[in-house]
Scaffold this active site. Structure first.
Site, short mmCIF file in Angstrom:
data_model
loop_
_atom_site.label_atom_id
_atom_site.label_comp_id
_atom_site.label_asym_id
_atom_site.label_seq_id
_atom_site.Cartn_x
_atom_site.Cartn_y
_atom_site.Cartn_z
N ASN A 91 66.59 85.49 15.43
CA ASN A 91 67.06 83.61 15.12
C ASN A 91 65.47 83.66 14.93
O ASN A 91 64.37 83.42 16.63
CB ASN A 91 67.23 83.68 17.08
CG ASN A 91 67.23 82.13 16.82
OD1 ASN A 91 66.69 81.27 16.23
ND2 ASN A 91 67.84 81.95 18.27
N TRP A 92 65.25 82.94 14.52
CA TRP A 92 63.59 82.44 14.51
C TRP A 92 63.65 81.13 14.75
O TRP A 92 62.53 81.01 14.66
CB TRP A 92 63.61 82.19 12.64
CG TRP A 92 63.10 83.16 11.75
CD1 TRP A 92 62.76 84.66 12.18
CD2 TRP A 92 62.92 83.57 10.11
NE1 TRP A 92 63.07 85.17 10.87
CE2 TRP A 92 62.57 84.49 9.45
CE3 TRP A 92 62.33 82.48 9.32
CZ2 TRP A 92 62.45 84.59 8.52
CZ3 TRP A 92 61.94 82.47 8.09
CH2 TRP A 92 61.88 84.26 7.68
N LYS A 93 64.68 80.18 14.96
CA LYS A 93 64.28 79.02 15.74
C LYS A 93 63.69 78.41 15.17
O LYS A 93 63.82 77.76 13.67
CB LYS A 93 64.08 78.97 16.87
CG LYS A 93 64.31 79.77 18.25
CD LYS A 93 63.64 80.65 19.63
CE LYS A 93 64.68 81.11 20.33
NZ LYS A 93 63.75 81.86 21.69
N HIS A 151 73.64 78.13 21.06
CA HIS A 151 72.87 78.91 21.86
C HIS A 151 72.04 78.10 23.40
O HIS A 151 72.47 77.53 23.16
CB HIS A 151 71.41 79.06 20.31
CG HIS A 151 70.14 79.21 21.09
ND1 HIS A 151 69.16 79.10 22.42
CD2 HIS A 151 69.77 81.19 20.74
CE1 HIS A 151 68.46 80.38 21.93
NE2 HIS A 151 68.78 81.43 21.39
N GLU A 157 72.58 87.01 26.49
CA GLU A 157 71.88 86.37 26.57
C GLU A 157 71.42 85.91 28.09
O GLU A 157 71.15 84.33 27.96
CB GLU A 157 71.22 84.79 25.20
CG GLU A 157 71.07 85.74 23.77
CD GLU A 157 69.97 85.29 23.08
OE1 GLU A 157 69.69 85.76 22.60
OE2 GLU A 157 70.00 84.10 22.81
N SER A 213 64.11 88.32 25.31
CA SER A 213 62.69 88.82 25.03
C SER A 213 62.34 90.63 24.10
O SER A 213 61.68 90.62 25.10
CB SER A 213 61.87 89.20 25.93
OG SER A 213 61.59 87.40 26.54
N GLY A 232 64.66 87.46 19.18
CA GLY A 232 63.97 86.49 19.11
C GLY A 232 61.97 85.87 18.55
O GLY A 232 62.02 86.16 17.22
C1 PEP Z 1 66.62 83.71 22.11
O1 PEP Z 1 66.47 83.09 22.32
O2 PEP Z 1 67.93 83.95 21.39
C2 PEP Z 1 66.47 85.43 22.12
C3 PEP Z 1 66.78 85.99 21.96
O3 PEP Z 1 64.82 84.61 21.72
P1 PEP Z 1 63.34 85.60 22.57
O4 PEP Z 1 63.71 86.84 21.75
O5 PEP Z 1 61.80 85.07 22.81
O6 PEP Z 1 63.73 86.14 24.05
#
Ligand code: PEP
Length: 264
Positions: free
Chosen positions: A14-16, A104, A174, A222, A243
């Site tokens: 997920n590149w956001k 999300h 999540e 994370s 992410g």
């Molecule tokens: C997310 O927000 O979908 C996610 C998994 O982010 P991160 O890995 O940066 O916590």
């Protein structure tokens, strides 16, 4: 609970709202694609999906790779109409997206409700996309009310879905308290994950009976190249939603490698 669990593991990036330019997006995607092409066991046994910002989808769909699919990060219900600023699942499907992240926590923080996520899931399915339903509690309170929160969230988001459709949905557990963008975040453990995955599977099996085992559940929060193996082996999940670490080609490819190795 019937054990007809699917074997295909799935890793999402997920590149956001990253990276800043199309050039950087193409570079990152190409680098991941090139490295992934050299990893064995990534063909039939696992899926890799990168979810960039909408505007990069078309360009990235032209980069040749048989191993990486594309996903979007949201889709508005419906196909076309007077909805300023929105993008529909039909449009995304037309650009080559196969998956779409919905619900999300970063969208929910802006006020998105379970009911809205439910509409988006149904519409995405109608557009031929596979929805990735993100869900999870903000805090783990000592009284364990977070279980009720997760149950309500899951039931409301999946409301009205029939047995044929549920197997197309991916559940991404999540916990918001573990996501990299959460202030004062904490690490979740594979045991935290496993406990919730068992709980989610029980809710799915009460609601969807025999087909519930075929629903893939992934973990996100994370995940990095150091703990990916532990979550995959001990977290009870069918994959990961990554992410921050998915923006680093080396780290993301390492996570894919770990998954492929465990999948042998
Ligand atoms: C997310 O927000 O979908 C996610 C998994 O982010 P991160 O890995 O940066 O916590």
């Amino acid at each position: 609970m019937p054990n007809n669990k699917v074997a295909t593991k799935i890793i999402f990036g997920n590149w956001k709202m990253n990276p800043l330019t199309l050039k950087e997006a193409e570079k990152l995607f190409s680098l991941v694609a090139k490295n992934v092409s050299q990893i064995k066991n990534t063909d039939k046994k696992m899926e890799i999906v990168i979810c960039p910002p909408f505007i990069y989808l078309e360009a990235l769909s032209k980069i040749r790779t048989s191993k990486i699919k594309l996903g979007a990060q949201d889709a508005f219900p419906g196909d076309v109409g007077a909805f300023t600023g929105e993008v529909s699942g039909e449009m995304l499907s037309g650009l080559g997206a196969k998956y779409v992240i919905l619900g999300h926590s970063e969208k929910r923080a802006g006020g998105e409700t379970n009911n809205e996520v439910n509409k988006k899931i149904k519409s995405a399915l109608a557009a031929g996309l596979r929805p990735v339903l993100c869900m999870g509690e903000g805090v783990r309170d000592p009284e364990h009310n977070y279980f009720n929160f997760v149950k309500t969230e899951l039931e409301e988001c999946l409301n009205g879905l029939n047995k044929n459709l549920i197997s197309k949905v991916i559940i991404a557990y999540e916990p918001i308290w573990a996501i990299s963008s959460t202030q004062n975040r904490k690490d979740a453990t594979p045991a935290d994950c496993l406990e919730m995955v068992i709980f989610i599977r029980k809710i799915l099996s009460d609601k969807f009976r025999d087909v519930a085992g075929g629903v893939r559940i992934v973990y996100g929060g994370s995940v990095n190249e150091k703990d990916a193996g532990d979550f995959l082996q001990k977290g009870g999940v069918d994959g990961l939603l990554v992410g921050k670490a998915s923006l680093d080609a080396k780290k993301f490819v390492e996570i894919i490698k770990i998954c492929a190795t465990l999948n042998k």
